[in-house]
Design a protein around this motif. Structure first.
Motif, PDB file in Angstrom:
ATOM      1  N   LEU A 110       1.026  -1.192  -0.039  1.00  7.87           N
ATOM      2  CA  LEU A 110      -0.131   0.187   0.018  1.00  7.87           C
ATOM      3  C   LEU A 110       0.815   1.371  -0.207  1.00  7.87           C
ATOM      4  O   LEU A 110       0.477   2.138  -0.836  1.00  7.87           O
ATOM      5  CB  LEU A 110      -0.792  -0.017   1.191  1.00  7.87           C
ATOM      6  N   LEU A 111       2.139   1.292   0.794  1.00  6.52           N
ATOM      7  CA  LEU A 111       2.817   2.375   0.922  1.00  6.52           C
ATOM      8  C   LEU A 111       3.628   2.497  -0.462  1.00  6.52           C
ATOM      9  O   LEU A 111       3.593   3.717  -0.955  1.00  6.52           O
ATOM     10  CB  LEU A 111       3.664   2.377   2.034  1.00  6.52           C
ATOM     11  N   HIS A 112       3.826   1.421  -0.934  1.00  2.00           N
ATOM     12  CA  HIS A 112       4.694   1.667  -2.425  1.00  2.00           C
ATOM     13  C   HIS A 112       3.678   2.131  -3.340  1.00  2.00           C
ATOM     14  O   HIS A 112       3.966   3.124  -4.203  1.00  2.00           O
ATOM     15  CB  HIS A 112       5.107   0.301  -2.651  1.00  2.00           C
ATOM     16  N   TYR A 113       2.534   1.673  -3.348  1.00  2.00           N
ATOM     17  CA  TYR A 113       1.245   1.972  -4.237  1.00  2.00           C
ATOM     18  C   TYR A 113       1.088   3.626  -4.095  1.00  2.00           C
ATOM     19  O   TYR A 113       0.910   4.331  -4.921  1.00  2.00           O
ATOM     20  CB  TYR A 113       0.096   1.245  -4.171  1.00  2.00           C
ATOM     21  N   LEU A 114       0.972   4.043  -2.651  1.00  2.00           N
ATOM     22  CA  LEU A 114       0.876   5.485  -2.481  1.00  2.00           C
ATOM     23  C   LEU A 114       1.713   6.251  -3.255  1.00  2.00           C
ATOM     24  O   LEU A 114       1.509   7.403  -3.617  1.00  2.00           O
ATOM     25  CB  LEU A 114       0.784   5.526  -0.977  1.00  2.00           C
ATOM     26  N   ASP A 115       3.269   5.920  -3.060  1.00  2.00           N
ATOM     27  CA  ASP A 115       4.113   6.884  -3.449  1.00  2.00           C
ATOM     28  C   ASP A 115       4.081   6.718  -5.042  1.00  2.00           C
ATOM     29  O   ASP A 115       4.334   7.880  -5.643  1.00  2.00           O
ATOM     30  CB  ASP A 115       5.516   6.152  -2.900  1.00  2.00           C
ATOM     31  N   HIS A 116       3.622   5.692  -5.543  1.00  2.00           N
ATOM     32  CA  HIS A 116       3.536   5.578  -6.961  1.00  2.00           C
ATOM     33  C   HIS A 116       2.514   6.733  -7.682  1.00  2.00           C
ATOM     34  O   HIS A 116       2.455   7.205  -8.518  1.00  2.00           O
ATOM     35  CB  HIS A 116       3.446   4.279  -7.571  1.00  2.00           C
ATOM     36  N   VAL A 117       1.224   6.589  -6.741  1.00  2.00           N
ATOM     37  CA  VAL A 117       0.416   7.393  -7.247  1.00  2.00           C
ATOM     38  C   VAL A 117       0.663   8.917  -7.284  1.00  2.00           C
ATOM     39  O   VAL A 117       0.527   9.840  -7.982  1.00  2.00           O
ATOM     40  CB  VAL A 117      -1.105   7.530  -6.291  1.00  2.00           C
ATOM     41  N   HIS A 142       1.645  -6.256  13.222  1.00  2.00           N
ATOM     42  CA  HIS A 142       2.794  -6.945  13.031  1.00  2.00           C
ATOM     43  C   HIS A 142       4.031  -5.720  13.327  1.00  2.00           C
ATOM     44  O   HIS A 142       3.648  -4.791  12.672  1.00  2.00           O
ATOM     45  CB  HIS A 142       2.572  -7.747  12.023  1.00  2.00           C
ATOM     46  N   LYS A 143       4.996  -6.387  14.028  1.00  2.00           N
ATOM     47  CA  LYS A 143       6.166  -5.303  13.809  1.00  2.00           C
ATOM     48  C   LYS A 143       6.672  -5.192  12.524  1.00  2.00           C
ATOM     49  O   LYS A 143       7.292  -4.112  12.199  1.00  2.00           O
ATOM     50  CB  LYS A 143       7.248  -5.859  14.799  1.00  2.00           C
ATOM     51  N   ARG A 144       6.431  -5.971  11.428  1.00  2.00           N
ATOM     52  CA  ARG A 144       6.829  -5.932  10.146  1.00  2.00           C
ATOM     53  C   ARG A 144       6.086  -4.479   9.608  1.00  2.00           C
ATOM     54  O   ARG A 144       6.811  -3.699   8.790  1.00  2.00           O
ATOM     55  CB  ARG A 144       6.449  -7.060   9.467  1.00  2.00           C
ATOM     56  N   GLN A 145       4.998  -4.118   9.787  1.00  2.00           N
ATOM     57  CA  GLN A 145       4.197  -3.074   9.616  1.00  2.00           C
ATOM     58  C   GLN A 145       4.783  -2.147   9.880  1.00  2.00           C
ATOM     59  O   GLN A 145       4.976  -0.642   9.400  1.00  2.00           O
ATOM     60  CB  GLN A 145       2.826  -3.438   9.817  1.00  2.00           C
ATOM     61  N   LEU A 146       4.933  -1.781  11.523  1.00  2.00           N
ATOM     62  CA  LEU A 146       5.826  -0.609  12.048  1.00  2.00           C
ATOM     63  C   LEU A 146       6.990  -0.301  11.444  1.00  2.00           C
ATOM     64  O   LEU A 146       7.170   0.871  11.043  1.00  2.00           O
ATOM     65  CB  LEU A 146       5.642  -0.751  13.512  1.00  2.00           C
ATOM     66  N   LYS A 147       7.763  -1.241  10.947  1.00  2.00           N
ATOM     67  CA  LYS A 147       8.743  -1.238  10.293  1.00  2.00           C
ATOM     68  C   LYS A 147       8.817  -0.489   8.875  1.00  2.00           C
ATOM     69  O   LYS A 147       9.610   0.576   8.396  1.00  2.00           O
ATOM     70  CB  LYS A 147       9.566  -2.499  10.202  1.00  2.00           C
ATOM     71  N   ALA A 148       7.585  -0.893   8.110  1.00  2.00           N
ATOM     72  CA  ALA A 148       7.497  -0.352   6.929  1.00  2.00           C
ATOM     73  C   ALA A 148       6.916   1.006   7.016  1.00  2.00           C
ATOM     74  O   ALA A 148       7.378   2.080   6.245  1.00  2.00           O
ATOM     75  CB  ALA A 148       6.222  -0.967   6.139  1.00  2.00           C
ATOM     76  N   LEU A 149       6.316   1.630   8.117  1.00  2.00           N
ATOM     77  CA  LEU A 149       5.844   2.806   8.233  1.00  2.00           C
ATOM     78  C   LEU A 149       7.082   3.640   8.571  1.00  2.00           C
ATOM     79  O   LEU A 149       7.004   4.767   8.262  1.00  2.00           O
ATOM     80  CB  LEU A 149       4.699   2.845   9.365  1.00  2.00           C
ATOM     81  N   LEU A 154      10.076   3.261   7.967  1.00  2.00           N
ATOM     82  CA  LEU A 154      10.747   3.486   6.952  1.00  2.00           C
ATOM     83  C   LEU A 154      10.277   4.509   5.959  1.00  2.00           C
ATOM     84  O   LEU A 154      10.983   5.419   5.338  1.00  2.00           O
ATOM     85  CB  LEU A 154      11.258   2.167   6.136  1.00  2.00           C
ATOM     86  N   PHE A 155       8.912   4.519   5.642  1.00  2.00           N
ATOM     87  CA  PHE A 155       8.368   5.316   4.818  1.00  2.00           C
ATOM     88  C   PHE A 155       8.555   6.798   5.547  1.00  2.00           C
ATOM     89  O   PHE A 155       8.761   7.984   4.687  1.00  2.00           O
ATOM     90  CB  PHE A 155       6.577   5.168   4.724  1.00  2.00           C
ATOM     91  N   LEU A 156       8.452   6.689   6.901  1.00  2.00           N
ATOM     92  CA  LEU A 156       8.375   8.333   7.628  1.00  2.00           C
ATOM     93  C   LEU A 156       9.795   8.744   7.268  1.00  2.00           C
ATOM     94  O   LEU A 156      10.104   9.891   7.047  1.00  2.00           O
ATOM     95  CB  LEU A 156       8.172   8.030   8.808  1.00  2.00           C
ATOM     96  N   ARG A 157      10.781   7.922   7.426  1.00  2.00           N
ATOM     97  CA  ARG A 157      12.253   8.367   7.022  1.00  2.00           C
ATOM     98  C   ARG A 157      12.665   8.944   5.733  1.00  2.00           C
ATOM     99  O   ARG A 157      13.000   9.880   5.337  1.00  2.00           O
ATOM    100  CB  ARG A 157      13.188   7.380   7.190  1.00  2.00           C
ATOM    101  N   ASN A 158      12.121   8.238   4.731  1.00  2.00           N
ATOM    102  CA  ASN A 158      12.247   8.424   3.235  1.00  2.00           C
ATOM    103  C   ASN A 158      11.487   9.685   3.074  1.00  2.00           C
ATOM    104  O   ASN A 158      12.024  10.773   2.231  1.00  2.00           O
ATOM    105  CB  ASN A 158      11.548   7.336   2.113  1.00  2.00           C
ATOM    106  N   ALA A 159      10.304  10.071   3.667  1.00  2.00           N
ATOM    107  CA  ALA A 159       9.406  11.284   3.491  1.00  2.00           C
ATOM    108  C   ALA A 159      10.459  12.620   4.112  1.00  2.00           C
ATOM    109  O   ALA A 159      10.597  13.642   3.473  1.00  2.00           O
ATOM    110  CB  ALA A 159       7.959  11.285   3.760  1.00  2.00           C
ATOM    111  N   TYR A 160      10.939  12.355   5.136  1.00  2.00           N
ATOM    112  CA  TYR A 160      11.528  13.309   6.021  1.00  2.00           C
ATOM    113  C   TYR A 160      13.237  13.533   5.305  1.00  2.00           C
ATOM    114  O   TYR A 160      13.253  14.888   4.913  1.00  2.00           O
ATOM    115  CB  TYR A 160      11.824  12.776   7.296  1.00  2.00           C
ATOM    116  N   GLU A 161      13.609  12.459   4.691  1.00  2.00           N
ATOM    117  CA  GLU A 161      15.039  12.901   3.966  1.00  2.00           C
ATOM    118  C   GLU A 161      14.957  13.624   2.804  1.00  2.00           C
ATOM    119  O   GLU A 161      15.469  14.415   2.398  1.00  2.00           O
ATOM    120  CB  GLU A 161      15.666  11.442   3.770  1.00  2.00           C
TER     121      GLU A 161
END
Length: 815
Positions: free
Chosen positions: A633-640, A683-690, A692-699
């Motif tokens: 979903l996050l990959h798709y959101l960035d693509h949109v 799932h901790k995997r989901q928090l890790k994905a979020l 990572l998305f936060l870090r990419n947006a901030y950078e």
């Protein structure tokens, strides 16, 4: 409370200004001015404290803002020219700060003090408001509901067919009719016949030579009765008599053995001709029947017949079977082979079961007929690769009442509502038809025939249904297969997924979602490959409905990782970078899967998928129930955002959802639904994905996406959100301030001169034209007392002194 505070501030400002203006006493005006300036200072402190990281109650902030706005607006209309410019600039500055307060509190951070003013934002998603939509196990019916569908128990084993006698030698005169009809058979058998006749002559000559050397007499030179007569007449001795008979008997045995070897040689030649592709297909059926009739009890006939059956689908692919003539050849050959198996009987069962087990990972068209034959002839029901999948429903986000009526009057959000309305209409058109009813205007009589044919054992009428010239017949057949939910008919469903009619393919795609592979670890998944091929090969607009259901059927394929990868490709138009799987498809072992996936990637890059298909893919993503769904979903959101060139900024929070594409709206709904349904068990995997998305947006300085992801994190795990805020609070405040400045600076730079010109026009053109002049600040406007003392209030009762006008008398020269 907010409304009450606004009213009090507005009333207080107006009352003080009116009292100050109307007061005639200097002392009263001084007291009013002191109170007014004190309140102005307090209001400035309250308004300016938020950017300085000091917080006041929201109601108090709103009251201070209203009080200052009323005062500055009053001074704009009562000041001099340069005063108007100064106070108008201060008013614009106040609006700028007020916009910051509003926008900063709309970001998912803080107490949202101005939330009551943002009535134009969409309604938040609540799990109880979301309706459910069935996407797997369709159609739902009382008799054939997926939850109740079970496989029938194996039938009782019937008595095996009676065994034939021993294999007999086939004479050349029996083979002659076959040799006359086919040149290839004639060529092979004629050469073999000549060779065998030569060999037999040589063997006979050798046997005669042996007889002569042993008995001085050619073999069978005399009849047995004549030899006995010679013995009676004492022409030969008893010993010679025995020698003759024994020698000739042994030589006869040798000749018989040689003839048997020649018969075996003829059998092997005939078995070879069975699999010889050069034999005319029009004569192959007669040849198979001949072999079954003469060698029906020979187990060696089973393997060639199995090889023939195994090659039927390759020899007669779908494009050939669409031709009635080729279909007749295919059916005749297939049924001839099955008659051979039945004639051979029980000895053929185990090789057939071994063959069926060997081809278990493969779903071929002829497989359905073979399974039906094994059950009918031997009472054995083979365990299928696929079983009946349970019905499954997912949340339907499109049908919830998301936008309030006020949104209809706001431009871009009205456009998004129009897109949403279009998606709802397409979804309604793509709903599965009702069960048990004819489709596409098919007559009830023909529909009953279809139900009868598919409800009985497999027959040639079943094959005829799949290539019927009327697409309505094929469509009803596909839908009937969906209703039956019989795993043994899956080869027929695959066949209809390649049909020429988009409606037939759509119904077949719905039907294929009723089946799930049993062994998710050890077997390949032909259903997955078939779905990928359908997504690749049928790209017209009329096939969008079929592709939507094909993507939905990915929800119950065996390998969830592969399903996520295909959904990710569909959502992101073939872009595999930053995907959860990336370019891992080349490492898959199945060559057919690799080729199909690579073809889909190339196709999606050329022709991106339609929004309606992507919307249904989100439902399939929910049905998979994988912790990695959020990554997709996050990959798709960035693509949109990249495709639409509309990454969210602070305008999205100032005027919510005016610039967010509907695709991103859908993704937000799915993410928030996942947060509400999986939040307690995140799932901790989901928090890790979020994170990572936060870090990419901030950078990358994408603060709109940053705050959007921050809102996602708060919805999933409030504790993790608070921890993140505690560690990055100052950076977040700086980011939202910079984002507000970047997002609104062009607007304020344009708004300030335009509003100034408008105010000057009103003060110096419009009001004088209407004989309305605003009073001066602090006192009423009055005429100059030196120029007209009578106009002053203290001299109103005293008559003005007579005016003395000096007169200059000039003399004219000449008088």
């Amino acid at each position: 409370m907010m409304f009450f505070t606004t009213f009090i501030a507005l009333a207080a400002a107006i009352a003080l200004l009116v009292f100050r203006h109307k007061s005639k006493s200097h002392q009263d005006r001084l007291i009013a001015s002191l109170i007014l300036y004190f309140l102005i200072g307090a209001a400035c402190l309250i308004v300016a404290s938020e950017p300085l990281l000091l917080h006041w109650p929201p109601a108090l902030q709103l009251g201070a803002f209203v009080f200052l706005a009323v005062y500055l607006l009053y001074r704009v209309f009562t000041a001099s020219f340069w005063g108007e410019i100064v106070f108008q600039a201060l008013l614009v500055l106040l609006l700028f700060v007020g916009g910051y307060l509003y926008s900063a509190t709309q970001i998912p951070y803080g107490d949202r003090p101005f939330a009551a003013l943002s009535q134009n934002q969409p309604r938040p998603l609540a799990e109880k408001d979301v309706q459910k939509a069935w996407i797997l196990g369709l159609p739902l019916s009382a008799a054939n509901a997926p939850g109740n569908a079970t496989e029938a128990n194996p039938a009782a084993t019937p008595a095996p067919p009676a065994k034939s006698g021993a294999t007999r030698d086939v004479r050349w005169d029996e083979l002659w009719p076959l040799m006359q009809k086919d040149s290839r058979i004639r060529e092979v058998l004629q050469n073999l016949r000549e060779k065998q006749e030569r060999d037999l002559s040589e063997v006979r000559a050798q046997l005669n030579a042996t007889s002569v050397s042993s008995t001085n007499m050619r073999r069978h030179a005399l009849e047995r009765g004549n030899v006995e007569d010679l013995l009676k007449e004492n022409a030969i001795s008893q010993a010679r008599y025995k020698t003759l008979l024994e020698t000739w008997s042994l030589l006869d045995t040798d000749e018989t053995a040689f003839r048997e070897r020649q018969a075996e040689e003829r059998l092997h030649a005939l078995l070879g001709l069975l699999e010889d592709g050069k034999v005319d297909e029009s004569h192959k059926v007669e040849f198979i029947d001949f072999m079954v009739g003469h060698y029906g009890n020979d187990i060696r006939l089973v393997k060639p017949l199995i090889d023939i059956y195994d090659g039927l689908d390759e020899e007669y692919p779908r494009q050939k079977r669409l031709n009635r003539q080729f279909l007749d050849l295919y059916l005749a050959k297939r049924e001839a082979v099955l008659r051979g198996f039945q004639r051979i009987g029980q000895p053929a069962l185990q090789p057939l079961l071994d063959y069926r087990k060997k081809i278990l990972p493969v779903i071929s068209y002829s497989q359905a007929r073979l399974d039906a034959f094994l059950e009918a002839a031997f009472g054995v029901r083979v365990r299928t690769l696929y079983g009946v999948a349970p019905a499954k429903s997912v949340a339907d986000f499109l049908n919830r009442d998301k936008y309030p009526p006020l949104q209809k009057l706001s431009g871009a959000s009205f456009e998004q509502e129009y897109v949403r309305h279009g998606l709802r209409k397409l979804s309604a058109e793509n709903q599965p038809p009702a069960a048990g009813e004819p489709l596409m205007g098919l007559s009830a009589e023909i529909y009953r025939d279809i139900v009868e044919v598919l409800g009985q054992r497999y027959s040639e009428r079943t094959d005829a249904l799949l290539i019927d010239p009327d697409p309505a017949v094929r469509a009803n057949a596909a839908w009937r297969l969906a209703e039956l939910k019989n795993p043994y008919t899956l080869p027929l469903v695959f066949e209809l997924m390649r049909d020429q009619s988009p409606e037939v393919r759509r119904l077949a795609a719905i039907a294929v979602g009723n089946f799930a592979i049993r062994d998710t670890q050890g077997s390949s998944d032909p259903k997955f490959t078939e779905i990928v091929r359908m997504l690749q090969n049928y790209r017209s607009n009329s096939d969008a409905f079929g592709r939507a259901w094909a993507v939905t059927a990915l929800a119950n394929v065996g390998d969830k990782q592969k399903a996520l990868y295909i959904i990710d490709l569909v959502l992101n138009d073939g872009t595999a970078s930053n995907s959860i799987v990336g370019d891992a498809a080349p490492s898959w072992r199945d060559e057919e899967e690799k080729a199909a996936v690579q073809g889909l990637v190339d196709t999606l890059k050329q022709t991106p998928e339609e929004l309606s298909v992507k919307t249904q893919a989100l439902g399939a993503l929910l049905a998979i129930e994988s912790p990695e769904a959020l990554d997709v979903l996050l990959h798709y959101l960035d693509h949109v955002y990249a495709v639409h060139h509309a990454r969210p900024s602070l305008w999205r929070y100032i005027v919510p959802h005016l610039t967010l594409p509907q695709e991103a709206e859908n993704v937000e709904d799915v993410v928030m639904y996942l947060a509400q349904t999986q939040g307690p068990h995140t799932h901790k995997r989901q928090l890790k994905a979020l994170n990572l998305f936060l870090r990419n947006a901030y950078e990358n300085y994408r603060s709109g996406e940053f705050f959007q992801a921050l809102n996602f994190l708060r919805a999933f795990d409030a504790a993790e959100y608070q921890d993140y805020i505690a560690h990055t609070g100052e950076q977040i405040r700086i980011m939202r301030g910079v984002e507000y400045l970047r997002a609104t600076l062009p607007f304020w730079l344009a708004f300030w001169p335009i509003s100034l010109l408008a105010l000057l026009f009103i003060g110096y053109v419009a009001l004088p034209a209407l004989n309305l002049e605003p009073p001066a600040a602090g006192q009423p406007r009055s005429p100059n007392r030196r120029a007209n003392p009578a106009a002053h209030g203290h001299n109103a009762k005293t008559a003005p002194p007579p005016a003395i006008v000096p007169i200059k008398i000039s003399s004219t020269q000449g008088h």
